[in-house]
Write a protein that holds these residues in place. Sequence first.
Motif, PDB file in Angstrom:
ATOM      1  N   ASN A  56       6.567  75.513  30.459  1.00 25.90           N
ATOM      2  CA  ASN A  56       6.652  74.735  29.217  1.00 25.90           C
ATOM      3  C   ASN A  56       7.795  73.733  29.215  1.00 25.90           C
ATOM      4  OD1 ASN A  56       4.564  75.993  27.359  1.00 25.90           O
ATOM      5  ND2 ASN A  56       5.629  77.792  28.111  1.00 25.90           N
ATOM      6  N   ILE A  57       8.376  73.471  30.379  1.00 26.86           N
ATOM      7  CA  ILE A  57       9.603  72.675  30.439  1.00 26.86           C
ATOM      8  C   ILE A  57       9.427  71.252  29.906  1.00 26.86           C
ATOM      9  CG2 ILE A  57       9.493  71.745  32.790  1.00 26.86           C
ATOM     10  CD1 ILE A  57      12.547  73.393  32.288  1.00 26.86           C
ATOM     11  N   THR A  58       8.290  70.639  30.147  1.00 26.99           N
ATOM     12  CA  THR A  58       8.071  69.272  29.661  1.00 26.99           C
ATOM     13  C   THR A  58       8.089  69.230  28.142  1.00 26.99           C
ATOM     14  OG1 THR A  58       6.768  68.763  31.625  1.00 26.99           O
ATOM     15  CG2 THR A  58       6.513  67.291  29.749  1.00 26.99           C
ATOM     16  N   GLN A  59       7.370  70.155  27.522  1.00 28.13           N
ATOM     17  CA  GLN A  59       7.334  70.219  26.063  1.00 28.13           C
ATOM     18  C   GLN A  59       8.708  70.586  25.494  1.00 28.13           C
ATOM     19  OE1 GLN A  59       4.324  72.901  24.666  1.00 28.13           O
ATOM     20  NE2 GLN A  59       4.571  72.304  22.527  1.00 28.13           N
ATOM     21  N   ILE A  60       9.390  71.512  26.134  1.00 27.18           N
ATOM     22  CA  ILE A  60      10.731  71.915  25.695  1.00 27.18           C
ATOM     23  C   ILE A  60      11.689  70.738  25.766  1.00 27.18           C
ATOM     24  CG2 ILE A  60      12.731  73.344  26.313  1.00 27.18           C
ATOM     25  CD1 ILE A  60      10.649  75.516  27.205  1.00 27.18           C
ATOM     26  N   ASP A  61      11.666  70.004  26.883  1.00 25.43           N
ATOM     27  CA  ASP A  61      12.558  68.848  27.036  1.00 25.43           C
ATOM     28  C   ASP A  61      12.258  67.765  26.002  1.00 25.43           C
ATOM     29  OD1 ASP A  61      13.893  70.103  29.073  1.00 25.43           O
ATOM     30  OD2 ASP A  61      13.179  68.769  30.674  1.00 25.43           O
ATOM     31  N   GLU A  62      10.996  67.589  25.653  1.00 26.86           N
ATOM     32  CA  GLU A  62      10.653  66.616  24.606  1.00 26.86           C
ATOM     33  C   GLU A  62      11.286  67.011  23.275  1.00 26.86           C
ATOM     34  OE1 GLU A  62       6.391  66.407  24.564  1.00 26.86           O
ATOM     35  OE2 GLU A  62       6.315  65.342  26.492  1.00 26.86           O
ATOM     36  N   MET A  63      11.229  68.289  22.945  1.00 31.66           N
ATOM     37  CA  MET A  63      11.839  68.769  21.696  1.00 31.66           C
ATOM     38  C   MET A  63      13.351  68.561  21.719  1.00 31.66           C
ATOM     39  SD  MET A  63       9.830  72.251  20.692  1.00 31.66           S
ATOM     40  CE  MET A  63       8.769  72.707  22.041  1.00 31.66           C
ATOM     41  N   ILE A  64      13.961  68.839  22.858  1.00 32.96           N
ATOM     42  CA  ILE A  64      15.412  68.658  22.988  1.00 32.96           C
ATOM     43  C   ILE A  64      15.771  67.188  22.853  1.00 32.96           C
ATOM     44  CG2 ILE A  64      17.384  68.856  24.565  1.00 32.96           C
ATOM     45  CD1 ILE A  64      15.990  71.408  25.700  1.00 32.96           C
ATOM     46  N   ASN A  65      15.039  66.325  23.517  1.00 34.70           N
ATOM     47  CA  ASN A  65      15.308  64.881  23.454  1.00 34.70           C
ATOM     48  C   ASN A  65      15.187  64.343  22.030  1.00 34.70           C
ATOM     49  OD1 ASN A  65      15.998  64.293  26.153  1.00 34.70           O
ATOM     50  ND2 ASN A  65      13.852  64.210  26.748  1.00 34.70           N
ATOM     51  N   GLU A  66      14.221  64.841  21.274  1.00 33.68           N
ATOM     52  CA  GLU A  66      14.054  64.402  19.886  1.00 33.68           C
ATOM     53  C   GLU A  66      15.219  64.869  19.004  1.00 33.68           C
ATOM     54  OE1 GLU A  66      10.271  65.509  18.241  1.00 33.68           O
ATOM     55  OE2 GLU A  66       9.201  64.736  20.003  1.00 33.68           O
TER      56      GLU A  66
END
Length: 130
Positions: A56-66
């Motif tokens: 799930n790293i891509t989705q997790i990183d998107e949440m962090i970036n936001e």
Amino acid sequence: MTRREIREQVFQILFRIEFHQGEDLSEQLKYQTEEGETADADAVYIQNKIDAVIANITQIDEMINEAATGWKTSRMGKVDLTLLRLAVYEIKFEEDIPTKVAINEAVELAKRYGTDSSPAFVNGVLAKIA
């Protein structure tokens, strides 16, 4: 092994992966679990959690970036980023871990492994995500 100790093991392995190729994952896991003489059931739980975070790293990183205003995951320190990834996974994908526990544990690990500003940074980003 306590949940806190397991979480710390997961963090340490995820951190190590940042510096090694993907195919080294099993070797890193074996090294980490042998180092602390981890029970078989705990080792399986650790492996499953690491696999789930990575999946799930891509989705997790998107949440962090936001949530991390002015910061992107590519610019974050590896300790902070790894702690954020683990905590975001626990908050968003694991129903049996209360959000407050995930945040508190991440902040405590940030105090232990991060810089002086890591606990506040991790807490601020996670508060926005939660």
